[in-house]
Scaffold this motif. Structure first.
Motif, PDB file in Angstrom:
ATOM      1  N   SER A  54       0.841  -1.189   0.000  1.00 10.53           N
ATOM      2  CA  SER A  54       0.000   0.000   0.000  1.00 10.53           C
ATOM      3  C   SER A  54       0.879   1.243   0.000  1.00 10.53           C
ATOM      4  CB  SER A  54      -0.922  -0.006   1.216  1.00 10.53           C
ATOM      5  OG  SER A  54      -0.181   0.226   2.384  1.00 10.53           O
ATOM      6  N   LYS A  55       0.285   2.384  -0.288  1.00 10.78           N
ATOM      7  CA  LYS A  55       1.045   3.631  -0.319  1.00 10.78           C
ATOM      8  C   LYS A  55       1.646   3.941   1.047  1.00 10.78           C
ATOM      9  CE  LYS A  55      -1.218   5.779  -4.196  1.00 10.78           C
ATOM     10  NZ  LYS A  55      -1.852   6.925  -4.766  1.00 10.78           N
ATOM     11  N   GLU A  56       0.906   3.624   2.113  1.00  6.81           N
ATOM     12  CA  GLU A  56       1.423   3.874   3.463  1.00  6.81           C
ATOM     13  C   GLU A  56       2.674   3.033   3.720  1.00  6.81           C
ATOM     14  OE1 GLU A  56      -1.939   2.903   3.024  1.00  6.81           O
ATOM     15  OE2 GLU A  56      -2.574   4.989   2.931  1.00  6.81           O
ATOM     16  N   GLU A  57       2.635   1.772   3.286  1.00  3.49           N
ATOM     17  CA  GLU A  57       3.791   0.897   3.482  1.00  3.49           C
ATOM     18  C   GLU A  57       4.990   1.394   2.686  1.00  3.49           C
ATOM     19  OE1 GLU A  57       1.856  -3.450   4.390  1.00  3.49           O
ATOM     20  OE2 GLU A  57       1.877  -2.744   2.316  1.00  3.49           O
ATOM     21  N   PHE A  58       4.756   1.838   1.435  1.00  2.00           N
ATOM     22  CA  PHE A  58       5.866   2.313   0.622  1.00  2.00           C
ATOM     23  C   PHE A  58       6.439   3.626   1.139  1.00  2.00           C
ATOM     24  CE2 PHE A  58       4.203  -0.543  -2.825  1.00  2.00           C
ATOM     25  CZ  PHE A  58       5.223  -1.456  -2.671  1.00  2.00           C
ATOM     26  N   ALA A  59       5.629   4.435   1.799  1.00  2.00           N
ATOM     27  CA  ALA A  59       6.139   5.663   2.414  1.00  2.00           C
ATOM     28  C   ALA A  59       7.131   5.330   3.526  1.00  2.00           C
ATOM     29  CB  ALA A  59       4.985   6.497   2.965  1.00  2.00           C
ATOM     30  N   GLU A  60       7.024   4.142   4.077  1.00  2.00           N
ATOM     31  CA  GLU A  60       7.892   3.717   5.170  1.00  2.00           C
ATOM     32  C   GLU A  60       9.141   2.976   4.705  1.00  2.00           C
ATOM     33  OE1 GLU A  60       7.619   4.240   8.552  1.00  2.00           O
ATOM     34  OE2 GLU A  60       6.138   5.701   7.884  1.00  2.00           O
ATOM     35  N   ILE A  61       9.299   2.765   3.412  1.00  2.00           N
ATOM     36  CA  ILE A  61      10.431   1.962   2.923  1.00  2.00           C
ATOM     37  C   ILE A  61      11.770   2.531   3.373  1.00  2.00           C
ATOM     38  CG2 ILE A  61      11.722   1.292   0.856  1.00  2.00           C
ATOM     39  CD1 ILE A  61       9.029   0.908  -0.524  1.00  2.00           C
ATOM     40  N   ILE A  62      12.022   3.789   3.084  1.00  2.00           N
ATOM     41  CA  ILE A  62      13.334   4.363   3.395  1.00  2.00           C
ATOM     42  C   ILE A  62      13.605   4.338   4.896  1.00  2.00           C
ATOM     43  CG2 ILE A  62      14.763   6.448   3.285  1.00  2.00           C
ATOM     44  CD1 ILE A  62      13.456   6.979   0.520  1.00  2.00           C
ATOM     45  N   PRO A  63      12.696   4.857   5.758  1.00  2.00           N
ATOM     46  CA  PRO A  63      12.998   4.796   7.196  1.00  2.00           C
ATOM     47  C   PRO A  63      13.084   3.363   7.724  1.00  2.00           C
ATOM     48  CG  PRO A  63      10.900   5.950   6.805  1.00  2.00           C
ATOM     49  CD  PRO A  63      11.506   5.644   5.473  1.00  2.00           C
ATOM     50  N   ARG A  64      12.275   2.459   7.191  1.00  2.00           N
ATOM     51  CA  ARG A  64      12.315   1.070   7.665  1.00  2.00           C
ATOM     52  C   ARG A  64      13.624   0.400   7.268  1.00  2.00           C
ATOM     53  NH1 ARG A  64       7.025  -2.309   7.567  1.00  2.00           N
ATOM     54  NH2 ARG A  64       6.680  -0.741   9.147  1.00  2.00           N
TER      55      ARG A  64
END
Length: 95
Positions: A1-11
């Motif tokens: 989801s878009k929310e998950e992909f927004a977290e890619i770099i910090p994760r």
């Protein structure tokens, strides 16, 4: 989801730190969505030891949207045994 992909770099950065790696870069390749619909390629560069890389890969593999590693290259960047630079092309499922 878009929310998950927004977290890619910090994760990815958090996983690298937890594993004992230095993060050099995390670059989601949005154009890869056109080339391989349904998948996002993320170019990731880290530095450290093979042991830390192993831990990092285990963390990535536990992500529900992790598909695999498309490519990996490892090179020595310093005199020490643990001074390696690892270039990864991580493939994620884009839902």
């Amino acid at each position: 989801s878009k929310e998950e992909f927004a977290e890619i770099i910090p994760r990815f950065k958090a996983f690298a730190v937890q594993a004992g790696l230095a993060i050099v870069s995390v670059d989601p390749r949005l154009e890869s969505l056109d080339a391989t619909p349904g998948y996002l390629s993320v170019d990731t560069v880290v530095r450290g030891s093979f042991f830390a890389l192993r831990e990092f890969l285990f963390m990535l593999a536990r992500l529900p949207y992790f598909e695999g590693i498309e490519a990996m290259s490892i090179r020595q960047v310093g005199a020490g045994e643990n001074e390696k630079q690892i270039d990864l092309k991580v493939l994620l499922i884009a839902t």
